[in-house]
Write an enzyme that holds these catalytic residues in place. Structure first.
Site, mmCIF file in Angstrom:
data_model
loop_
_atom_site.group_PDB
_atom_site.id
_atom_site.type_symbol
_atom_site.label_atom_id
_atom_site.label_comp_id
_atom_site.label_asym_id
_atom_site.label_seq_id
_atom_site.Cartn_x
_atom_site.Cartn_y
_atom_site.Cartn_z
ATOM 1 N N LYS A 86 -12.311 -3.839 -3.688
ATOM 2 C CA LYS A 86 -13.812 -3.825 -2.905
ATOM 3 C C LYS A 86 -15.012 -3.156 -3.421
ATOM 4 O O LYS A 86 -15.468 -2.483 -3.211
ATOM 5 C CB LYS A 86 -13.672 -3.433 -1.588
ATOM 6 C CG LYS A 86 -12.512 -4.097 -0.748
ATOM 7 C CD LYS A 86 -12.465 -3.742 0.625
ATOM 8 C CE LYS A 86 -11.325 -4.296 1.607
ATOM 9 N NZ LYS A 86 -10.247 -3.762 1.315
ATOM 10 N N ASP A 112 -21.121 -1.910 -5.628
ATOM 11 C CA ASP A 112 -22.250 -1.277 -6.350
ATOM 12 C C ASP A 112 -23.113 -2.293 -7.202
ATOM 13 O O ASP A 112 -22.943 -3.206 -7.345
ATOM 14 C CB ASP A 112 -21.667 0.178 -7.325
ATOM 15 C CG ASP A 112 -22.403 1.242 -7.269
ATOM 16 O OD1 ASP A 112 -23.788 1.130 -7.151
ATOM 17 O OD2 ASP A 112 -21.629 2.396 -7.102
ATOM 18 N N ILE A 113 -24.054 -1.398 -7.791
ATOM 19 C CA ILE A 113 -24.931 -2.234 -8.586
ATOM 20 C C ILE A 113 -24.197 -2.789 -9.830
ATOM 21 O O ILE A 113 -23.183 -2.193 -10.067
ATOM 22 C CB ILE A 113 -26.564 -1.665 -9.088
ATOM 23 C CG1 ILE A 113 -25.842 -0.164 -9.900
ATOM 24 C CG2 ILE A 113 -27.116 -1.140 -7.857
ATOM 25 C CD1 ILE A 113 -26.920 0.324 -10.798
ATOM 26 N N GLY A 114 -24.732 -3.867 -10.283
ATOM 27 C CA GLY A 114 -24.005 -4.626 -11.624
ATOM 28 C C GLY A 114 -23.637 -3.731 -12.660
ATOM 29 O O GLY A 114 -22.412 -3.746 -13.098
ATOM 30 N N ARG A 163 1.741 -3.829 6.253
ATOM 31 C CA ARG A 163 2.921 -2.881 7.054
ATOM 32 C C ARG A 163 3.823 -3.959 7.825
ATOM 33 O O ARG A 163 4.915 -3.269 8.077
ATOM 34 C CB ARG A 163 2.295 -1.828 7.740
ATOM 35 C CG ARG A 163 1.777 -0.699 6.990
ATOM 36 C CD ARG A 163 0.912 0.079 7.723
ATOM 37 N NE ARG A 163 -0.611 -0.564 7.918
ATOM 38 C CZ ARG A 163 -1.698 -0.296 8.365
ATOM 39 N NH1 ARG A 163 -1.412 1.053 9.037
ATOM 40 N NH2 ARG A 163 -2.852 -0.849 8.634
ATOM 41 N N ASP A 211 0.984 -1.096 0.038
ATOM 42 C CA ASP A 211 -0.030 -0.064 0.019
ATOM 43 C C ASP A 211 0.917 1.369 -0.001
ATOM 44 O O ASP A 211 0.830 1.803 1.016
ATOM 45 C CB ASP A 211 -0.774 -0.059 1.083
ATOM 46 C CG ASP A 211 -2.034 -1.211 1.115
ATOM 47 O OD1 ASP A 211 -2.052 -1.788 -0.073
ATOM 48 O OD2 ASP A 211 -2.383 -1.549 2.134
HETATM 49 P P1 BMP Z 1 -1.715 -4.101 6.837
HETATM 50 O O1 BMP Z 1 -1.021 -5.420 6.876
HETATM 51 O O2 BMP Z 1 -0.608 -3.038 6.407
HETATM 52 O O3 BMP Z 1 -2.770 -3.559 7.852
HETATM 53 O O4 BMP Z 1 -2.731 -4.081 5.535
HETATM 54 C C1 BMP Z 1 -3.971 -4.868 5.456
HETATM 55 C C2 BMP Z 1 -4.389 -4.668 3.973
HETATM 56 O O5 BMP Z 1 -5.426 -5.531 4.014
HETATM 57 C C3 BMP Z 1 -4.705 -3.351 3.678
HETATM 58 O O6 BMP Z 1 -4.444 -3.237 2.178
HETATM 59 C C4 BMP Z 1 -6.200 -3.370 3.664
HETATM 60 O O7 BMP Z 1 -7.009 -2.417 2.771
HETATM 61 C C5 BMP Z 1 -6.602 -4.529 3.458
HETATM 62 N N1 BMP Z 1 -7.636 -5.293 4.458
HETATM 63 C C6 BMP Z 1 -7.713 -5.293 5.763
HETATM 64 O O8 BMP Z 1 -6.717 -4.766 6.192
HETATM 65 N N2 BMP Z 1 -8.869 -5.621 6.357
HETATM 66 C C7 BMP Z 1 -9.947 -6.396 5.855
HETATM 67 O O9 BMP Z 1 -11.019 -6.773 6.427
HETATM 68 C C8 BMP Z 1 -9.775 -6.349 4.221
HETATM 69 C C9 BMP Z 1 -8.845 -5.746 3.781
HETATM 70 O O10 BMP Z 1 -8.826 -5.980 2.284
#
Ligand code: BMP
Length: 262
Positions: free
Chosen positions: A94, A97-99, A233, A39
């Site tokens: 993620k 929205d609608i189709g 991270r 990210d």
């Molecule tokens: P990190 O390990 O840095 O916290 O990142 C987690 C990643 O997973 C992010 O890209 C976040 O958008 C995604 N994510 C999440 O953390 N929890 C969810 O429930 C769904 C996710 O897609």
């Protein structure tokens, strides 16, 4: 220890879903169940992480809309790195929205996700139309992408409850083989047809001050029975070395003892 659901031999059912077969084959070849979430905000940082973690992962997850200098050649460069290091690209869009709207969001716009991603995901909230729209966009682009439904979230106070998660399971089963699994925090489908990728993974941290909640790889794999781990991270921003000695953005990282389960 729960038995792995990543089959040794691909049965007739698995050949229904080439993307899932490809993922399992990579996982077996590299003995990795690791998906790194990169990210970062520039294409250069993204490429650098992809090169550094590439040999160790089966999936690189990204949010294309975070990249400030996304360009036409960005997905081509990612695809080249992915092919060279043998991993798949997962755009964490993620859709929700609608189709008819997701058809356009998936196939068009700046990112044209359907033209390069191997995997993407959607919230089940709008109902099956979101899945139908995404499938239709794939069919018209002539490129199959694997879909994951967000059946549970790692963030504190999220509104998903057991009933919603159950509905996701039903919707995903109905949508197999286009839908190949879930973003969730625990095993979803006892039959093993649909796999789980779990985010919210770190060795030590419990959260990030913005609602993210972390579990250890061991907890998610051994107690919760998930199949793949998503680490962001915890890898690209780790202050301390992790085992594995991979250099990302000047940080020597140690991978968690993510074991490939035979
Ligand atoms: P990190 O390990 O840095 O916290 O990142 C987690 C990643 O997973 C992010 O890209 C976040 O958008 C995604 N994510 C999440 O953390 N929890 C969810 O429930 C769904 C996710 O897609």
């Amino acid at each position: 220890r729960q038995p792995s659901r990543i089959p040794q031999e691909l049965g007739s059912e698995s050949s229904m879903s080439p993307i899932r077969d490809q993922l399992y084959a990579i996982s077996r070849r590299k003995k990795s169940i690791l998906c790194v979430a990169a990210d970062v905000e520039s294409a250069e940082e993204l490429m650098s992480i992809a090169e550094d973690v590439g040999p160790h992962i089966c999936v690189l997850k990204l949010h294309a809309d975070i990249i400030r200098d996304w360009a036409t050649e960005t997905p081509k460069r990612l695809q080249e790195i992915a092919a060279r290091h043998d991993f798949l690209l997962f755009e964490d869009r993620k859709f929700a929205d609608i189709g008819s709207t997701v058809v356009a969001q998936f196939g068009s716009g700046t990112h044209r996700i359907a033209s390069w991603a191997h995997i993407t995901n959607a919230h089940a909230l709008p109902g099956p139309g979101v899945i139908d729209g995404l499938r239709q966009a794939c069919e018209s682009s002539g490129r199959m992408v694997g879909l994951l439904l967000v059946a549970q979230m790692s963030s504190k106070g999220n509104l998903i409850d057991g009933r919603y998660t159950e509905s996701c399971l039903r919707m995903a089963r109905d949508a197999f083989p286009f839908c190949i699994g879930f973003i969730a925090q625990e095993r979803m489908d006892p039959t093993g047809k649909l796999f789980v990728m779990a985010p919210g993974v770190q060795l030590e941290a419990k959260g990030d001050g913005l609602g993210q909640q972390y579990n250890t790889p061991e907890h998610l794999l051994k107690e919760k029975g998930v199949d793949f781990l998503i680490v962001g991270r915890g890898i690209y921003a780790a202050p301390e070395p992790w085992q594995g000695r991979t250099k990302v953005q000047g940080t020597i990282l140690e991978y968690p003892s993510i074991e490939y389960r035979e």
